[in-house]
Design a protein around this motif. Sequence first.
Motif, PDB file in Angstrom:
ATOM      1  N   THR A 141       0.860  -0.877   0.103  1.00 33.65           N
ATOM      2  CA  THR A 141       0.197  -0.235   0.078  1.00 33.65           C
ATOM      3  C   THR A 141       0.689   1.119   0.062  1.00 33.65           C
ATOM      4  N   LEU A 143       0.763   5.084   1.482  1.00 33.66           N
ATOM      5  CA  LEU A 143      -0.306   6.084   1.110  1.00 33.66           C
ATOM      6  C   LEU A 143       0.401   7.872   0.369  1.00 33.66           C
ATOM      7  N   TRP A 166      -4.137   4.865  -1.330  1.00 36.61           N
ATOM      8  CA  TRP A 166      -4.841   6.016  -0.783  1.00 36.61           C
ATOM      9  C   TRP A 166      -4.415   7.451  -0.716  1.00 36.61           C
ATOM     10  N   SER A 167      -5.445   8.627  -0.913  1.00 42.55           N
ATOM     11  CA  SER A 167      -5.039   9.948  -0.770  1.00 42.55           C
ATOM     12  C   SER A 167      -6.683  10.344   0.231  1.00 42.55           C
ATOM     13  N   CYS A 178      -7.219   2.282  -5.406  1.00 39.93           N
ATOM     14  CA  CYS A 178      -7.319   3.505  -5.309  1.00 39.93           C
ATOM     15  C   CYS A 178      -8.895   3.959  -3.456  1.00 39.93           C
ATOM     16  N   TYR A 179      -8.218   3.965  -2.524  1.00 38.44           N
ATOM     17  CA  TYR A 179      -9.058   4.608  -1.341  1.00 38.44           C
ATOM     18  C   TYR A 179      -9.031   5.757  -0.507  1.00 38.44           C
ATOM     19  N   HIS A 180      -9.821   6.499  -0.510  1.00 43.75           N
ATOM     20  CA  HIS A 180      -9.926   7.768  -0.061  1.00 43.75           C
ATOM     21  C   HIS A 180     -10.286   7.703   1.023  1.00 43.75           C
ATOM     22  N   GLY A 184     -11.979   4.883   3.517  1.00 42.88           N
ATOM     23  CA  GLY A 184     -10.467   4.248   3.161  1.00 42.88           C
ATOM     24  C   GLY A 184      -9.441   3.732   3.601  1.00 42.88           C
ATOM     25  N   LEU A 185      -8.843   4.981   4.348  1.00 42.11           N
ATOM     26  CA  LEU A 185      -7.910   4.935   4.922  1.00 42.11           C
ATOM     27  C   LEU A 185      -7.086   3.584   5.565  1.00 42.11           C
ATOM     28  N   ASP A 187      -9.419   0.116   4.751  1.00 37.72           N
ATOM     29  CA  ASP A 187      -9.041  -0.220   3.973  1.00 37.72           C
ATOM     30  C   ASP A 187      -7.865  -0.536   3.477  1.00 37.72           C
ATOM     31  N   ALA A 188      -7.325   0.804   3.399  1.00 36.38           N
ATOM     32  CA  ALA A 188      -5.193   0.484   2.581  1.00 36.38           C
ATOM     33  C   ALA A 188      -4.856  -0.510   3.093  1.00 36.38           C
TER      34      ALA A 188
END
Length: 313
Positions: A141, A143, A166-167, A178-180, A184-185, A187-188
């Motif tokens: 991952t 970040l 993640w963003s 892509c998570y956000h 989402g953090l 999950d990432a």
Amino acid sequence: MPSPTILFAAKSEKWAEYEPALRMALQKAGVDTTGLTTEADPAEVDYIIYAPNSGLQDFTPFTRAKAVLSLWAGVEDIVGNETITMPLARMVDYGLTQGMLEFVMGHVLRYHLMIDDFLAGQDGVWRPNLVPPLARDRKVTILGLGVLGAAAAQSLARIGFDVAGWSRSPKSIEGIACYHGEDGLFDAMRHAEILVTLLPDTAATRGLINQTTLAALPHGAKIINPGRGSLIEDAALLAALDTGKIAAATLDVFTIEPLPASHPYWRHPRVTVTPHIASATRAETASETIAENIRRGEAGETLLHLVDRAAGY
């Protein structure tokens, strides 16, 4: 067209390194270099090439300046300066991106291939079962999905790693999950056997790697931080390392630099300290970015890599 006055505002020893590279890059961009200088009447300056650790802090006298062009990728030491009312551009260039990419790839592969385990096992015992998985079976991952993070994520994905990113705001990168946002953090983090942190230093990211977020990582995860030292709460990481929750960490950046000799990171058997060398600004490639922005400014075009003051990067 008159020659623009371009003030180089950085520590004096940097001038010898940058002057020839800047003159060459400016000439290639079609910009007259006559006005490139380390001293000028502030009211006559058109562009300021700037390092935040220079003596220049008050930009009020630079009434004609079209832009401040930072030599640093990080702008956390600049965005709070209320006297910078002109456009501010951060440094994004090939050298910075490639240097960071090589650092991240090297240490991800080091952990993936269990190189540290082999180095620690040079004891005459044959261990044929110590075989790393294929990259497709290793979850990584990233970040931070800006220029550096996106480049690292795509490069790791190209050689087969299962990569997530993640963003803070939504991003879409082919081949990357892509998570956000806050949900989402986590999950990432749950995806990260190897976690790479490439976030900027902002109020929203400071202390992001803490007891709560570390708990979301798989047991035995490894961390690589070439981003910003402020991202990590040191006490939380040290505690996670001591319990084995985090198996190892490679740290290139710290809240205090140079890292004090008494800091426990130096002595921890599961920590690798590198002295903020993951990605350096190189005069040749940085000068090309600076020259292109000055060319754009003189042509009335939009500057590259403008800083969003509200977001802090």
